[in-house]
Enzyme design. Structure first.
Site, PDB file in Angstrom:
ATOM      1  N   HIS A   1       0.848  -1.196   0.000  1.00  0.00           N
ATOM      2  CA  HIS A   1       0.000   0.000   0.000  1.00  0.00           C
ATOM      3  C   HIS A   1       0.882   1.244   0.000  1.00  0.00           C
ATOM      4  O   HIS A   1       1.658   1.444   0.931  1.00  0.00           O
ATOM      5  CB  HIS A   1      -0.880  -0.010   1.251  1.00  0.00           C
ATOM      6  CG  HIS A   1      -2.052   0.907   1.180  1.00  0.00           C
ATOM      7  ND1 HIS A   1      -1.924   2.253   0.978  1.00  0.00           N
ATOM      8  CD2 HIS A   1      -3.383   0.678   1.276  1.00  0.00           C
ATOM      9  CE1 HIS A   1      -3.123   2.817   0.979  1.00  0.00           C
ATOM     10  NE2 HIS A   1      -4.016   1.877   1.154  1.00  0.00           N
TER      11      HIS A   1
ATOM     12  N   LYS B   1     -11.359   6.744 -10.787  1.00  0.00           N
ATOM     13  CA  LYS B   1     -10.736   8.060 -10.913  1.00  0.00           C
ATOM     14  C   LYS B   1     -11.021   8.657 -12.283  1.00  0.00           C
ATOM     15  O   LYS B   1     -11.098   9.878 -12.449  1.00  0.00           O
ATOM     16  CB  LYS B   1      -9.226   7.935 -10.686  1.00  0.00           C
ATOM     17  CG  LYS B   1      -8.477   9.271 -10.672  1.00  0.00           C
ATOM     18  CD  LYS B   1      -7.095   9.117 -10.066  1.00  0.00           C
ATOM     19  CE  LYS B   1      -6.175   8.329 -10.942  1.00  0.00           C
ATOM     20  NZ  LYS B   1      -5.690   9.111 -12.110  1.00  0.00           N
TER      21      LYS B   1
END
Length: 894
Positions: free
Chosen positions: A139, A564
């Site tokens: 991450h 996005k």
């Protein structure tokens, strides 16, 4: 009278609060405790009343803190958020102790399938070609240390013991709980240096070691118990990882990190095997004076090399001594180090995990044939299942790289070989023809006499390391190569060409490769073109025989970039439609289809309930095979605790069984599809008008969220952007979502929906949600993420934007859309407030909100200082601490 789960949770939170309060007083003094308590009370009051006066009171208390005291305050709220998470997780443990219930359990799923006419044997047969694989990824916005995750796990174990103990035993356990919480308080929450790939490897392997190694065999045992006696299931549930093999945009992943990933993984699993074989040797002291063994077992014992007189009548022990010796001999080659407990006898090293499994199976067959099914499970059965699932590699490591890199590397090789001096300028048809020709010949392109770019040398080194890992650890060590930014057939052929360079693709009839190349379709445009791309690829010679021999083609679909690119609603609908069309194309070519879902933790990246998400997939697209990424703080939330990890594995398996083999007549909804197409188009229009067509939006985003700090403070090993560009298009999806979450806007999880339903019959949409799991799941996820948003706090972050006109324009549009979406959701779900349908979620958010709000207020103040030029270490540490606490409190923010 027994307490309700809500009452138990309140009591648990109070207990943790009391213990932490005592720790603060003892360690920091009464004055520090009183200051922190005053802030907590002011935050609670502001949360309850929401008045300007309460907000000013909270601000004044926070601004009055000296930097060291501000850090203590942030540290205390981070610790308390972690303790609240432990209290919530205890509810899951209590449910597990109560026994399985509902379709989310394996027993419930099997019972439902039985009700639809499938018996246990039929389900077992359906699983013969199944694959379920959660894939752990690193991450870029991860801020927690492994030391903290380990400490939280220890507190959780102690608290579970406290929960189960008799009243007389609890004071002693509570004292240990207080000691562990003190250690947590005294443990640094943040790393002194940036997270590296090696750190990410260690973090990932810690979850494998803590949860998967022990719990995965138990999931199989639970499933076989539910299916009924005599049904043995293949090892269809396995574990995957990207950590150490995902190079897309991460220059820190190299050949050495790939080797390190395998050495580390193998070290953990081989150590587990050695310990279990040693324990079995102590356990199975069965003497031939009392038992009979099979000829195969007798032969295995005779070949073991163990001729100790005290074990001459103990064939099982002797056989296990030989197995231990062979495994210990293999360890240095696999793990780079000898075993901690060397074998007293010599043995030829195992060449593969299959050889180890075969020897263990000889022991089990002998025990079962002479002593019955009691030896089918237990320690030996769990070990055999572990070897079958984990091999010598532990987790299957995917490789991933961007198609632009492959294009440059292949172009470099072709030019140096004199085959094509300007590959980059060829059109798609010419590229396909050239690469298909290369894939028909055994001749490599590379030469030790040629000069190549540093990028080419690095990529070839990684591929050679992958070839060595495949040889050393077996073909399941690396099974998939994912191509980011796949737009055409040549993108796939380039990777096969590179695999051929290192011997991982062998031309022939059919061609052979242990690695399947999987395209990743991410943007809305790529998803819409995916079916045409795959149709052309599946018709491409010479790969058709290779794909037919493999029998399956994997396709990865990306939730993050499509979101996005075009809004949450448009993303999930584009993914839904792309899957339906891809299923027709791939199966029409005579190959089975396997989807790899690139889901993140946050709703804006495909997050939410895995169970509901799997059931909401288009009919026929799961078919027993599914891979799903597990990312960020969600990995720790799901798998740091073994019991909760086991529940999540069972839930994923139950959902896959129901989605694959159950009655799915309600999955497709013709009228709903037409409605969703219209909503999707309207949502995308509203979203893109804000994000890509509003002048200054990128500036607003970079000033109204912590994205600057995420980028500059190097929280993870991967850069926040793929390039140095400031454009939204070039920003990675994870920091995009993480930034909006920190600012409590949660924009990627809901923006566009309110505009999309404006003027529509909301009663019709309410009926659609009742009839269609896909639409219901979409609304559930939006409702969850909006319940975690807070426009009051978001407005404070918007105050960081220097241009007042830009601030009013952009935040005004965000706030107005939030109101439209909230009102529409409430009407469709027939609720009075968000999360009405999920009181558990409402309660959990309610506990956290006062603490989150205080951390948000402090973060805003510290970001302001930092951007005004205060680069003091404590300011940067404070920002990171608040990020940690907010992410911990939200639980699925990135």
């Amino acid at each position: 009278m027994s307490q309700t789960p809500a009452q138990l949770l309140r009591a648990d939170v109070r207990l943790f609060g009391d213990i932490l309060g005592r720790v603060l007083k003892a360690e920091e003094g009464e004055a520090v405790f009183e200051a922190i308590e005053a802030i907590r009370q002011a935050s609670v009051a502001y949360h309850r009343e929401g008045t300007q006066a309460r907000g000013l009171k909270l601000d004044s208390l926070l601004q009055a803190l000296a930097l060291p005291d501000a850090l203590r305050f942030a540290h205390s709220f981070v610790c308390f958020s972690q303790l609240i998470n432990i209290a919530e997780d205890q509810e899951a443990r209590r449910r597990l102790r109560a026994g399985p219930s509902g379709d989310r359990s394996l027993a419930g799923a099997v019972e439902r399938l039985r009700g639809q006419g499938m018996d246990g044997a039929a389900i077992g047969r359906q699983l013969s070609h199944a694959l379920i694989m959660p894939v752990i990824t690193a991450h870029p916005s991860e801020v927690r240390r492994k030391s903290v995750i380990d400490r939280v796990s220890r507190i959780a174990e102690t608290f579970d013991a406290h929960d189960r103990a008799a009243a007389a035993e609890r004071p002693e356990i509570e004292a240990e709980l207080a000691r562990q919480i003190l250690i947590l308080w005294a443990t640094r929450q943040l790393r002194p240096t940036s997270l590296g790939v090696v750190d990410e490897i260690e973090n990932a392997v810690s979850f494998f070691e803590r949860t998967f190694i022990a719990e995965l065999p138990r999931v199989y045992a639970d499933l076989e118990a539910a299916l009924g006696g005599g049904v043995e299931t293949p090892s269809f549930l396995r574990i995957g990882s990207w950590v150490g093999g995902d190079r897309d945009g991460n220059p820190n992943v190299t050949a050495e990190t790939l080797k390190r990933a395998f050495v580390t993984q193998s070290g953990r699993i081989v150590a587990h095997y050695l310990e279990e074989v040693h324990a079995l040797g102590a356990e199975l002291a069965l003497s031939t004076e009392h038992v009979t063994v099979t000829p195969a077992l007798a032969d295995l014992a005779d070949r073991s090399g163990d001729d100790a007189p005290q074990r001459r009548d103990e064939p099982y022990r002797r056989a296990l001594s030989g197995i231990y010796a062979r495994l210990a001999a293999a360890a240095p080659e696999l793990t780079g180090a000898p075993p901690i407990r060397p074998s007293p006898i010599a043995g030829a090293p195992y060449a593969s995990a299959d050889e180890l499994r075969a020897d263990l199976q000889v022991i089990q067959n002998s025990l079962v044939s002479h002593h019955g099914e009691t030896f089918r499970h237990g320690r030996l059965g769990a070990l055999i299942r572990a070897v079958d699932c984990f091999g010598f590699h532990l987790a299957t490591l995917d490789m991933r790289q961007n198609s632009d890199v492959h294009e440059r590397v292949v172009g470099d090789l072709l030019a140096a070989a004199g085959v094509c001096p300007d590959y980059a300028n060829l059109d798609e048809a010419a590229r396909i023809e050239l690469l298909a020709g290369e894939l028909r010949t055994l001749r490599p392109l590379g030469s030790p006499l040629a000069s190549y770019s540093d990028e080419t040398l690095k990529e070839l080194a990684v591929l050679r390391a992958a070839a060595e890992a495949s040889r050393r650890y077996g073909p399941k060590a690396i099974d998939t190569y994912v191509i980011s930014k796949t737009t055409g057939v040549s993108d796939l052929l380039e990777v096969y060409t590179l695999l051929k360079e290192v011997g991982l693709y062998a031309p022939g009839d059919p061609a052979r490769s242990p690695i399947l190349v999987a395209p990743l379709f991410e943007t809305i445009a790529d998803l819409q073109a995916a079916a045409d791309t795959m149709r052309a690829f599946l018709a491409c010679e010479p790969l058709r025989p290779h794909l037919a021999a493999r029998g399956v083609q994997e396709i990865m679909i990306g939730y993050s970039d499509s979101n996005k690119d075009g809004s949450y609603l448009t993303s999930i609908w584009s993914l839904h439609e792309a899957q339906r069309e891809l299923k027709r194309v791939v199966e029409g070519a005579g190959v089975a289809l396997q989807f790899f879902h690139g889901r993140g933790g946050a709703v804006g990246r495909g997050g939410g309930s895995s169970f509901d998400a799997i059931l909401a997939q288009p009919e026929g697209t799961v078919a027993g095979r599914i891979r799903i990424t597990e990312q960020g703080e969600v990995v720790a939330n799901k798998y740091a605790d073994p019991a909760i990890g086991r529940e999540n594995l069972e839930t994923m398996t139950a959902a896959t069984l129901l989605a694959s083999f159950g009655d799915r007549n309600d999955t497709e909804h013709t009228a709903g599809a037409a409605v969703m197409a219209e909503l999707s188009a309207a949502s995308m229009q509203a979203y893109r008008a804000l994000v890509y067509e509003t002048d200054g939006f990128a500036q607003f985003f970079r000033e109204a969220t912590p994205i600057r700090e995420i980028s500059s403070l190097n929280i993870g090993s991967r850069p926040a952007s793929r390039t140095a560009s400031q454009r939204i298009e070039d920003l990675r999806a994870i920091p995009w979502v993480f930034s909006w979450s920190q600012a409590r806007v949660m924009l990627p999880g809901w923006f566009g929906f309110g505009s999309s339903v404006a003027g529509r019959d909301l009663g019709e949409l309410a009926d659609l949600a009742e009839a269609w799991p896909f639409f219901a799941s979409a609304l559930d996820n939006m409702e969850m993420v909006m319940a975690k948003a807070d426009m009051r706090i978001a407005r404070r972050y918007a105050g960081l934007v220097a241009d007042a006109s830009l601030r009013r324009t952009v935040f005004g549009a965000i706030e107005a859309e939030f109101e439209r979406t909230s009102e529409a959701l409430l009407t469709i779900r027939r609720g009075r407030e968000l999360s009405t349908r999920n009181p558990e979620l409402a309660a959990h958010i309610g506990y956290r909100r006062p603490y989150l709000e205080a951390l948000n207020h402090l973060q805003i103040d510290l970001i302001g200082r930092h951007r005004e030029g205060d680069d003091e270490a404590q300011v940067r540490e404070g920002i990171l601490l608040t990020m940690n606490g907010i992410a911990t409190g939200l639980r699925n923010s990135g």
